[in-house]
Design a protein around this motif. Structure first.
Motif, PDB file in Angstrom:
ATOM      1  N   SER A   1       0.808  -1.223   0.000  1.00 56.78           N
ATOM      2  CA  SER A   1       0.000   0.000   0.000  1.00 56.78           C
ATOM      3  C   SER A   1       0.838   1.269   0.000  1.00 56.78           C
TER       4      SER A   1
ATOM      5  N   ASP B   1      -2.693  -3.702   4.700  1.00 62.39           N
ATOM      6  CA  ASP B   1      -3.919  -3.585   5.478  1.00 62.39           C
ATOM      7  C   ASP B   1      -5.070  -3.691   4.480  1.00 62.39           C
TER       8      ASP B   1
ATOM      9  N   ALA C   1      -8.298  -4.126   4.765  1.00 66.57           N
ATOM     10  CA  ALA C   1      -9.513  -3.355   5.025  1.00 66.57           C
ATOM     11  C   ALA C   1      -9.385  -1.928   4.503  1.00 66.57           C
ATOM     12  N   ARG C   2      -8.209  -1.337   4.652  1.00 66.42           N
ATOM     13  CA  ARG C   2      -8.007   0.059   4.243  1.00 66.42           C
ATOM     14  C   ARG C   2      -7.605   0.193   2.787  1.00 66.42           C
ATOM     15  N   HIS C   3      -6.822  -0.747   2.287  1.00 67.56           N
ATOM     16  CA  HIS C   3      -6.216  -0.560   0.972  1.00 67.56           C
ATOM     17  C   HIS C   3      -6.539  -1.660  -0.044  1.00 67.56           C
TER      18      HIS C   3
ATOM     19  N   ARG D   1      -8.188  -0.580  -3.519  1.00 65.43           N
ATOM     20  CA  ARG D   1      -7.287   0.094  -4.462  1.00 65.43           C
ATOM     21  C   ARG D   1      -6.267  -0.883  -5.038  1.00 65.43           C
TER      22      ARG D   1
ATOM     23  N   ASP E   1      -3.752  -9.997   4.368  1.00 72.42           N
ATOM     24  CA  ASP E   1      -3.759  -8.972   5.406  1.00 72.42           C
ATOM     25  C   ASP E   1      -2.485  -9.038   6.252  1.00 72.42           C
TER      26      ASP E   1
ATOM     27  N   HIS F   1      -2.040  -7.842   9.227  1.00 73.33           N
ATOM     28  CA  HIS F   1      -2.257  -7.824  10.672  1.00 73.33           C
ATOM     29  C   HIS F   1      -2.108  -9.195  11.322  1.00 73.33           C
TER      30      HIS F   1
ATOM     31  N   SER G   1      -2.180   7.333   5.131  1.00 70.89           N
ATOM     32  CA  SER G   1      -1.796   5.970   4.762  1.00 70.89           C
ATOM     33  C   SER G   1      -2.271   5.677   3.355  1.00 70.89           C
ATOM     34  N   GLY G   2      -1.370   5.147   2.543  1.00 70.64           N
ATOM     35  CA  GLY G   2      -1.732   4.813   1.173  1.00 70.64           C
ATOM     36  C   GLY G   2      -1.813   6.010   0.248  1.00 70.64           C
ATOM     37  N   LYS G   3      -1.433   7.188   0.745  1.00 69.02           N
ATOM     38  CA  LYS G   3      -1.448   8.404  -0.063  1.00 69.02           C
ATOM     39  C   LYS G   3      -0.143   9.155   0.157  1.00 69.02           C
TER      40      LYS G   3
END
Length: 426
Positions: free
Chosen positions: A247, A270, A272-274, A277, A288, A290, A416-418
């Motif tokens: 990510s 992650d 769930a977050r990324h 995309r 994942d 985690h 995060s991721g940006k």
């Protein structure tokens, strides 16, 4: 109008990805304000001798804004001067001062990613012209003139990529160093051949590097530069590649380049977050981060114990986890090939036989004109063709003075991721 010494390109090894050879001539340096998309009220370097800059005065300190710093001078015939209009922030921008890394002397100027407009060019036949919008990955961190945290920065024409009209200046400032790291990691260290990409063919960097005079390659990265010369060791279409830290901007670009070349990619992040995309960018499998032990099991199961290539962008601990999933504990295969583990931010302390360990030969980009220009020429084509999806950015106003606060946000994991991009006035 000022007459200066410069060089012209007299020959090339490849029309598409030129190697620069030079012979001295005399030309006139011209500045064309009508091609400069900056504010006409802003002084050019010809009209002022000083600029604003962020100086680091001590390890562990914040940067200090000064307004009387000298505008950097163009010293080499291959150099250009860029008016900085956007700066992309990297973790090294706060980690360097915090841990005394990459600080050759004090006071110092940092910053690795910039975009802006060219205001001076010495080589009359350079592909870069006054008025061009360019992005510059400043990998030569020992040259303070090339740092991004100032109003004007020096670059070499073979390290500057022209920005297509349809590509935003701020997003361009976010991808330079990440693109260089990803391209060298896959193309040089792991030997992936970009000429096989149908959407936007690139170079075969293994072949490009083999033609570079040895004196152009810094001694400390020379071994890495030739690691992928044996064909049976190279990453190819259809192979599995794991990216741990997918990510990150570098991870996302590595994913895209690998997918364009037909590689199957497992992304550890992650989810769930990324995950959405990364899936949109082509990830074949999402794992994942985690649950590290579970991640190792999934990677081993998906690749059926035959994984040979892994890239870690997080650190030594996750690189050690990737060791666990490389083919049969690193055993050399019947054809003599090995497993390969590349760490961008660290490699395991304890290493295993049968695994070849890699770091990115980042110096190659600015040390070799042929390699540098080959890479930025391809980047221009990737952006023009939209084959490469640019990072998502968070734009921060406030100019140089706002960088300290933006770095605090980066340090605390607020983005995060940006990528955070600083806007400079004018």
């Amino acid at each position: 109008m000022t007459t200066i010494s410069t060089y012209t390109v007299t020959s090339s090894r490849d029309d598409k990805y030129p190697f620069v050879y030079a012979n001295p001539v005399r030309v006139e340096q011209r500045y064309h304000p009508e091609h400069d998309d900056s504010s006409p009220a802003q002084p050019t370097p010809q009209a002022t001798a000083t600029q604003s800059a962020l100086l680091l005065h001590g390890v562990g300190q914040q940067y200090t804004l000064v307004t009387d710093h000298a505008i950097p001078s163009i010293l080499g015939q291959e150099e250009i001067l860029v008016k900085v209009q956007a700066i992309g922030l990297n973790p090294i921008d706060w980690k360097g001062p915090a841990y005394n890394f990459g600080i050759p002397s004090l006071p110092w100027i940092n910053g690795r990613d910039l975009a802006g407009v060219v205001v001076a060019v010495r080589d009359a036949n350079s592909r870069i012209r006054v008025g061009d919008r360019v992005l510059v990955p400043s990998t030569d961190y020992r040259d303070i003139r090339k740092a991004a945290f100032q109003q004007y920065a020096v670059a070499t024409h073979f390290n500057a990529a022209r920005i297509p009209a349809a590509t935003g200046l701020h997003v361009s400032a976010s991808l330079g160093v990440a693109f260089v790291a990803a391209t060298l990691a896959l193309g040089v260290s792991l030997g992936l051949d970009y000429t096989t990409i149908a959407a936007c063919p690139g170079p075969n960097l293994v072949e490009v590097v083999q033609k570079v005079p040895p004196t152009e390659i810094p001694a400390d990265v020379r071994e890495e530069c030739f690691a992928a010369v044996p064909e049976h060791e190279r990453l190819r279409k259809g192979d599995w590649l794991v990216i741990w830290g997918a990510s990150t901007t570098t991870g996302m670009i590595t994913l895209q380049l690998a997918k364009l070349a037909g590689v199957k990619v497992i992304c550890v992040a992650d989810v769930a977050r990324h995950g959405a995309r990364l899936h949109a960018l082509g990830a074949d499998v999402l794992v994942d981060r985690h649950a590290p032990a579970r991640a190792v099991e999934i990677i081993r199961g998906v690749t059926q114990g035959k994984l040979r290539f892994a890239v870690d962008i997080v650190g030594r601990d996750t690189a050690a986890l990737l060791q666990e999933v490389l083919v049969e504990d690193g055993t050399v295969r019947e054809d003599g090939s090995h497993a390969h583990l590349l760490g961008l931010t660290g490699l395991p302390k304890e290493r295993r036989p049968g695994i070849v360990y890699h770091t990115v030969p980042i110096k190659l980009f600015h040390a070799s004109a042929g390699v540098g220009e080959t890479m930025v020429a391809w980047l221009e084509e990737l952006l023009q063709s939209t084959a490469l999806v640019c990072p998502e950015v968070v734009r921060h106003a406030g100019g140089l003075e706002g960088i300290n606060a933006a770095l605090d946000t980066l340090r605390q994991g607020g983005v995060s991721g940006k990528r955070i991009v600083i806007e400079l006035e004018g």
